[in-house]
Design an enzyme around this catalytic site. Sequence first.
Site, PDB file in Angstrom:
ATOM      1  N   ASN A 170       0.867  -1.182   0.000  1.00 34.14           N
ATOM      2  CA  ASN A 170       0.000   0.000   0.000  1.00 34.14           C
ATOM      3  C   ASN A 170       0.903   1.231   0.000  1.00 34.14           C
ATOM      4  O   ASN A 170       1.512   1.545   1.016  1.00 34.14           O
ATOM      5  CB  ASN A 170      -0.892  -0.033   1.250  1.00 34.14           C
ATOM      6  CG  ASN A 170      -1.710   1.243   1.406  1.00 34.14           C
ATOM      7  OD1 ASN A 170      -1.785   2.062   0.496  1.00 34.14           O
ATOM      8  ND2 ASN A 170      -2.319   1.413   2.571  1.00 34.14           N
ATOM      9  N   LYS A 213       0.138   4.321  -0.228  1.00 31.05           N
ATOM     10  CA  LYS A 213      -0.467   5.525   0.349  1.00 31.05           C
ATOM     11  C   LYS A 213      -0.220   6.705  -0.607  1.00 31.05           C
ATOM     12  O   LYS A 213      -0.194   6.511  -1.815  1.00 31.05           O
ATOM     13  CB  LYS A 213       0.063   5.744   1.768  1.00 31.05           C
ATOM     14  CG  LYS A 213      -0.087   4.454   2.610  1.00 31.05           C
ATOM     15  CD  LYS A 213       0.200   4.598   4.056  1.00 31.05           C
ATOM     16  CE  LYS A 213      -0.018   3.252   4.750  1.00 31.05           C
ATOM     17  NZ  LYS A 213       0.202   3.306   6.177  1.00 31.05           N
ATOM     18  N   HIS A 250      -9.299   1.134   5.276  1.00 29.95           N
ATOM     19  CA  HIS A 250      -7.992   1.324   5.906  1.00 29.95           C
ATOM     20  C   HIS A 250      -8.141   2.266   7.107  1.00 29.95           C
ATOM     21  O   HIS A 250      -8.959   3.191   7.076  1.00 29.95           O
ATOM     22  CB  HIS A 250      -7.004   1.911   4.891  1.00 29.95           C
ATOM     23  CG  HIS A 250      -5.601   1.897   5.404  1.00 29.95           C
ATOM     24  ND1 HIS A 250      -5.120   2.863   6.244  1.00 29.95           N
ATOM     25  CD2 HIS A 250      -4.597   1.004   5.227  1.00 29.95           C
ATOM     26  CE1 HIS A 250      -3.855   2.566   6.557  1.00 29.95           C
ATOM     27  NE2 HIS A 250      -3.518   1.442   5.941  1.00 29.95           N
ATOM     28  N   GLU A 255      -6.453   4.685   8.079  1.00 30.74           N
ATOM     29  CA  GLU A 255      -6.280   6.105   7.767  1.00 30.74           C
ATOM     30  C   GLU A 255      -7.560   6.688   7.167  1.00 30.74           C
ATOM     31  O   GLU A 255      -7.879   7.857   7.382  1.00 30.74           O
ATOM     32  CB  GLU A 255      -5.063   6.289   6.843  1.00 30.74           C
ATOM     33  CG  GLU A 255      -3.766   6.097   7.623  1.00 30.74           C
ATOM     34  CD  GLU A 255      -2.599   5.548   6.821  1.00 30.74           C
ATOM     35  OE1 GLU A 255      -2.626   5.622   5.586  1.00 30.74           O
ATOM     36  OE2 GLU A 255      -1.661   5.024   7.458  1.00 30.74           O
ATOM     37  N   GLU A 268      -4.904  -4.797  10.690  1.00 37.52           N
ATOM     38  CA  GLU A 268      -3.878  -3.776  10.866  1.00 37.52           C
ATOM     39  C   GLU A 268      -4.118  -3.058  12.195  1.00 37.52           C
ATOM     40  O   GLU A 268      -4.934  -2.120  12.252  1.00 37.52           O
ATOM     41  CB  GLU A 268      -3.919  -2.758   9.725  1.00 37.52           C
ATOM     42  CG  GLU A 268      -3.619  -3.348   8.366  1.00 37.52           C
ATOM     43  CD  GLU A 268      -3.061  -2.307   7.396  1.00 37.52           C
ATOM     44  OE1 GLU A 268      -2.057  -2.601   6.762  1.00 37.52           O
ATOM     45  OE2 GLU A 268      -3.619  -1.196   7.315  1.00 37.52           O
ATOM     46  N   GLY A 321       3.028   2.414  10.735  1.00 38.23           N
ATOM     47  CA  GLY A 321       3.979   3.517  10.567  1.00 38.23           C
ATOM     48  C   GLY A 321       4.708   3.888  11.842  1.00 38.23           C
ATOM     49  O   GLY A 321       5.325   4.945  11.930  1.00 38.23           O
ATOM     50  N   SER A 337       3.970  -1.989  10.168  1.00 38.60           N
ATOM     51  CA  SER A 337       5.426  -2.043  10.331  1.00 38.60           C
ATOM     52  C   SER A 337       6.030  -3.391   9.920  1.00 38.60           C
ATOM     53  O   SER A 337       6.959  -3.880  10.564  1.00 38.60           O
ATOM     54  CB  SER A 337       5.823  -1.670  11.764  1.00 38.60           C
ATOM     55  OG  SER A 337       5.401  -0.347  12.059  1.00 38.60           O
TER      56      SER A 337
HETATM   57  P1  13P Z   1       3.420   0.516   7.563  1.00 35.90           P
HETATM   58  O1  13P Z   1       3.913  -0.791   6.975  1.00 35.90           O
HETATM   59  O2  13P Z   1       4.157   1.706   7.023  1.00 35.90           O
HETATM   60  O3  13P Z   1       3.374   0.459   9.060  1.00 35.90           O
HETATM   61  O4  13P Z   1       1.914   0.701   7.044  1.00 35.90           O
HETATM   62  C1  13P Z   1       1.020  -0.351   7.191  1.00 35.90           C
HETATM   63  C2  13P Z   1      -0.213  -0.032   6.448  1.00 35.90           C
HETATM   64  O5  13P Z   1      -0.973   0.829   6.834  1.00 35.90           O
HETATM   65  C3  13P Z   1      -0.484  -0.771   5.213  1.00 35.90           C
HETATM   66  O6  13P Z   1      -1.780  -0.570   4.760  1.00 35.90           O
END
Ligand code: 13P
Length: 250
Positions: free
Chosen positions: A9, A11, A95, A97, A167, A173, A213
Amino acid sequence: MIRPVIAGNWKMNKTIAEAVDFATRLREALGSRDDREVIIAPPFTALQAVAEALRGSPIRLAAQNLHEAEKGAYTGEVSAAMLSEAGCACVIVGHSERRTLFGEGNERINRKLQATLTEGLQPIFCVGETLAEREAGRMPAVIEGQLKEGLNHLTADDIGETVIAYEPVWAIGTGRTASPGQAQEVHRLIRDWLGQQYGAGRAAETAILYGGSVTPKNISELMTQPDINGALVGGASLDVATFMEIIQYQ
Ligand code: 13P
């Protein structure tokens, strides 16, 4: 036996030129290897160009979001049919976010899942608890609520088309990965819940990915867990060499 799924992903990262360069190099690096299912999710602007760069390769293209309506006065939004036409096979839905930064609740996410499936696209449906919810002992209730409301009205056949991603919000992150044991506990809970709703057979066939992560260092241990079928990778999916290391975990 579920083929391991490694999804990146991106982003809000990469220009069209960067995305095409990445896709071209990833495709070369992957060759004809097909024991891992590989998915990349570029931003909307790069989807069509990346689809061209991936034509004839086993790598599948995902969008990061969609609008649930077919079309109409929704300034700034993109429909499932538009994503399909651009070359997408999958869409990330729900997601964290989107939930926290853009106010998407379970009911909205449910409509997005239905729109995705109606168009014949594969949803990658994300669930996960915050740190406060976990520390208050509410993780199971939060995950079950997201599943119950998010998957409302979906049939067992729909579930057969759906990938689920766990997640934990506190691991995204942050460099703080859920331990393999912590992740396995939630993946088991999700599979048990799917089994109760849709039957054990369907539950056993559903790919449940871990996200938060994930790196080349922790992927192997995560993948030893019986209910972890793959990874949804954020930051570590932005570099071809690093993403390839994750794809090639042993
Ligand atoms: P990270 O791997 O950067 O922690 O992000 C995970 C994520 O949100 C994947 O959709």
